[in-house]
Design a protein around this motif. Structure first.
Motif, PDB file in Angstrom:
ATOM      1  N   SER A  76       0.862  -1.179   0.000  1.00  0.00           N
ATOM      2  CA  SER A  76       0.000   0.000   0.000  1.00  0.00           C
ATOM      3  C   SER A  76       0.898   1.227   0.000  1.00  0.00           C
ATOM      4  N   SER A  77       0.674   2.107  -0.963  1.00  0.00           N
ATOM      5  CA  SER A  77       1.500   3.307  -1.109  1.00  0.00           C
ATOM      6  C   SER A  77       0.721   4.600  -0.896  1.00  0.00           C
ATOM      7  N   ASN A  78      -0.541   4.500  -0.534  1.00  0.00           N
ATOM      8  CA  ASN A  78      -1.364   5.705  -0.388  1.00  0.00           C
ATOM      9  C   ASN A  78      -0.909   6.571   0.775  1.00  0.00           C
ATOM     10  N   ASP A  79      -1.144   7.867   0.629  1.00  0.00           N
ATOM     11  CA  ASP A  79      -0.838   8.841   1.667  1.00  0.00           C
ATOM     12  C   ASP A  79      -1.824   8.667   2.823  1.00  0.00           C
ATOM     13  N   PRO A  80      -1.350   8.219   4.000  1.00  0.00           N
ATOM     14  CA  PRO A  80      -2.266   7.992   5.125  1.00  0.00           C
ATOM     15  C   PRO A  80      -2.743   9.281   5.788  1.00  0.00           C
ATOM     16  N   VAL A  81      -2.112  10.415   5.459  1.00  0.00           N
ATOM     17  CA  VAL A  81      -2.583  11.688   6.002  1.00  0.00           C
ATOM     18  C   VAL A  81      -3.923  12.030   5.351  1.00  0.00           C
ATOM     19  N   ASP A 107       4.421   1.378   1.905  1.00  0.00           N
ATOM     20  CA  ASP A 107       5.420   2.126   1.138  1.00  0.00           C
ATOM     21  C   ASP A 107       5.338   3.593   1.559  1.00  0.00           C
ATOM     22  N   GLU A 108       5.922   3.906   2.699  1.00  0.00           N
ATOM     23  CA  GLU A 108       5.784   5.238   3.290  1.00  0.00           C
ATOM     24  C   GLU A 108       6.292   6.351   2.381  1.00  0.00           C
ATOM     25  N   THR A 109       7.409   6.133   1.704  1.00  0.00           N
ATOM     26  CA  THR A 109       8.004   7.167   0.851  1.00  0.00           C
ATOM     27  C   THR A 109       7.340   7.229  -0.524  1.00  0.00           C
ATOM     28  N   GLN A 110       6.585   6.227  -0.874  1.00  0.00           N
ATOM     29  CA  GLN A 110       5.943   6.066  -2.189  1.00  0.00           C
ATOM     30  C   GLN A 110       6.957   5.805  -3.298  1.00  0.00           C
ATOM     31  N   ASP A 111       8.218   5.590  -2.938  1.00  0.00           N
ATOM     32  CA  ASP A 111       9.259   5.341  -3.934  1.00  0.00           C
ATOM     33  C   ASP A 111       9.051   4.023  -4.668  1.00  0.00           C
ATOM     34  N   VAL A 112       8.524   3.025  -3.981  1.00  0.00           N
ATOM     35  CA  VAL A 112       8.308   1.726  -4.631  1.00  0.00           C
ATOM     36  C   VAL A 112       7.202   1.849  -5.673  1.00  0.00           C
ATOM     37  N   ALA A 113       6.113   2.506  -5.322  1.00  0.00           N
ATOM     38  CA  ALA A 113       5.027   2.709  -6.298  1.00  0.00           C
ATOM     39  C   ALA A 113       5.540   3.463  -7.519  1.00  0.00           C
ATOM     40  N   LYS A 114       6.374   4.465  -7.295  1.00  0.00           N
ATOM     41  CA  LYS A 114       6.928   5.223  -8.420  1.00  0.00           C
ATOM     42  C   LYS A 114       7.835   4.349  -9.272  1.00  0.00           C
ATOM     43  N   ALA A 115       8.663   3.526  -8.637  1.00  0.00           N
ATOM     44  CA  ALA A 115       9.572   2.652  -9.391  1.00  0.00           C
ATOM     45  C   ALA A 115       8.803   1.645 -10.252  1.00  0.00           C
ATOM     46  N   TYR A 116       7.672   1.181  -9.746  1.00  0.00           N
ATOM     47  CA  TYR A 116       6.846   0.216 -10.481  1.00  0.00           C
ATOM     48  C   TYR A 116       5.873   0.906 -11.449  1.00  0.00           C
ATOM     49  N   ARG A 117       5.840   2.230 -11.390  1.00  0.00           N
ATOM     50  CA  ARG A 117       4.886   3.009 -12.173  1.00  0.00           C
ATOM     51  C   ARG A 117       3.446   2.594 -11.865  1.00  0.00           C
ATOM     52  N   ALA A 118       3.218   2.238 -10.612  1.00  0.00           N
ATOM     53  CA  ALA A 118       1.864   1.883 -10.183  1.00  0.00           C
ATOM     54  C   ALA A 118       0.993   3.120 -10.307  1.00  0.00           C
ATOM     55  N   ALA A 119      -0.200   2.921 -10.807  1.00  0.00           N
ATOM     56  CA  ALA A 119      -1.089   4.057 -11.029  1.00  0.00           C
ATOM     57  C   ALA A 119      -2.364   3.959 -10.225  1.00  0.00           C
ATOM     58  N   CYS A 120      -2.775   2.719  -9.912  1.00  0.00           N
ATOM     59  CA  CYS A 120      -4.071   2.557  -9.264  1.00  0.00           C
ATOM     60  C   CYS A 120      -4.036   1.391  -8.291  1.00  0.00           C
ATOM     61  N   THR A 121      -5.119   1.304  -7.538  1.00  0.00           N
ATOM     62  CA  THR A 121      -5.339   0.144  -6.672  1.00  0.00           C
ATOM     63  C   THR A 121      -6.660  -0.481  -7.108  1.00  0.00           C
ATOM     64  N   PRO A 122      -6.629  -1.766  -7.389  1.00  0.00           N
ATOM     65  CA  PRO A 122      -5.487  -2.677  -7.380  1.00  0.00           C
ATOM     66  C   PRO A 122      -4.671  -2.583  -8.672  1.00  0.00           C
ATOM     67  N   ASP A 123      -3.392  -2.886  -8.562  1.00  0.00           N
ATOM     68  CA  ASP A 123      -2.489  -2.963  -9.703  1.00  0.00           C
ATOM     69  C   ASP A 123      -1.617  -4.199  -9.479  1.00  0.00           C
ATOM     70  N   PHE A 124      -1.523  -5.061 -10.483  1.00  0.00           N
ATOM     71  CA  PHE A 124      -0.854  -6.361 -10.337  1.00  0.00           C
ATOM     72  C   PHE A 124       0.330  -6.470 -11.284  1.00  0.00           C
ATOM     73  N   TYR A 125       1.459  -6.939 -10.755  1.00  0.00           N
ATOM     74  CA  TYR A 125       2.691  -7.136 -11.517  1.00  0.00           C
ATOM     75  C   TYR A 125       3.197  -8.545 -11.237  1.00  0.00           C
ATOM     76  N   LEU A 126       3.368  -9.341 -12.287  1.00  0.00           N
ATOM     77  CA  LEU A 126       3.851 -10.707 -12.135  1.00  0.00           C
ATOM     78  C   LEU A 126       5.205 -10.834 -12.825  1.00  0.00           C
ATOM     79  N   PHE A 127       6.179 -11.327 -12.076  1.00  0.00           N
ATOM     80  CA  PHE A 127       7.546 -11.496 -12.566  1.00  0.00           C
ATOM     81  C   PHE A 127       7.906 -12.975 -12.590  1.00  0.00           C
ATOM     82  N   ASP A 128       8.710 -13.373 -13.579  1.00  0.00           N
ATOM     83  CA  ASP A 128       9.139 -14.770 -13.691  1.00  0.00           C
ATOM     84  C   ASP A 128      10.324 -15.051 -12.767  1.00  0.00           C
ATOM     85  N   ARG A 129      10.911 -16.221 -12.915  1.00  0.00           N
ATOM     86  CA  ARG A 129      12.027 -16.644 -12.053  1.00  0.00           C
ATOM     87  C   ARG A 129      13.203 -15.664 -12.112  1.00  0.00           C
TER      88      ARG A 129
END
Length: 187
Positions: A76-81, A107-129
């Motif tokens: 969860s990357s949303n601003d809790p404020v 994700d307090e800093t929201q840096d992970v959401a930015k790195a993944y280019r997450a735009a919405c909730t829910p947003d799903f990313y599947l990675f292989d081995r």
């Protein structure tokens, strides 16, 4: 208001992260999932009606794939404020109520959401081995008020393919949901 959404390209390496689980306090990173045949990264939250609509299926996917080669992490990357329901104590309540079998991190800093280019909730990313992106898209065609059953069909098909060593269908529909609630600039 509609916004341009630049999704990660298929084949992109998983961006690194290091986040704490809201339930256990344990830290999780990409290395935490070494040895797994695939990794599912889900950007979810507590308040969004799109997530509320599919939260039981998200929990079920966690249970259904527990003893497979799939690693799962919820973030969860949303601003809790601005959205107190998305603060870690409330996220912990959600994880416990739904009996998540995977870490649910904030994700307090929201840096992970930015790195993944997450735009919405829910947003799903599947990675292989090799931690290359093979799927980024929707859970299924169901939406709040659509009267379509929540099945997880699209995401489950991608998971099953990657776990079987087969290619994931390239015809992928983007997730639809509430935009990530970005922190307001200070100053």
């Amino acid at each position: 208001m509609a916004m341009a959404y630049v999704m990660l390209t298929i084949g992109t390496p998983a961006p690194p992260f290091s986040l704490r689980d809201v339930v256990s306090g344990q830290s999780y990173s990409l290395a935490s999932f070494n040895g797994k045949a695939a990794l599912l990264v889900m950007f979810i939250c507590r308040h969004c009606p799109y997530v509320v609509h599919v939260e039981q299926e998200i929990a079920k996917i966690g249970r259904d794939y527990t003893d497979t080669g799939l690693g799962i992490i919820g973030i969860s990357s949303n601003d809790p404020v601005q959205y107190p329901d998305d603060a870690p104590p409330r996220l912990k309540e959600m994880a416990e109520r739904l009996d998540f079998t995977f870490p649910f991190c904030f994700d307090e800093t929201q840096d992970v959401a930015k790195a993944y280019r997450a735009a919405c909730t829910p947003d799903f990313y599947l990675f292989d081995r090799e931690r290359r992106l093979v799927y980024r898209g929707q859970l299924d065609d169901s939406r709040p008020g659509s009267n379509m059953p929540v099945t997880g069909r699209d995401l489950r098909a991608a998971i099953d393919a990657v776990l079987a060593g087969k290619p994931v269908d390239g015809n992928q529909k983007a997730s639809i949901g509430c935009s990530i609630k970005w922190k307001r600039p200070q100053g």
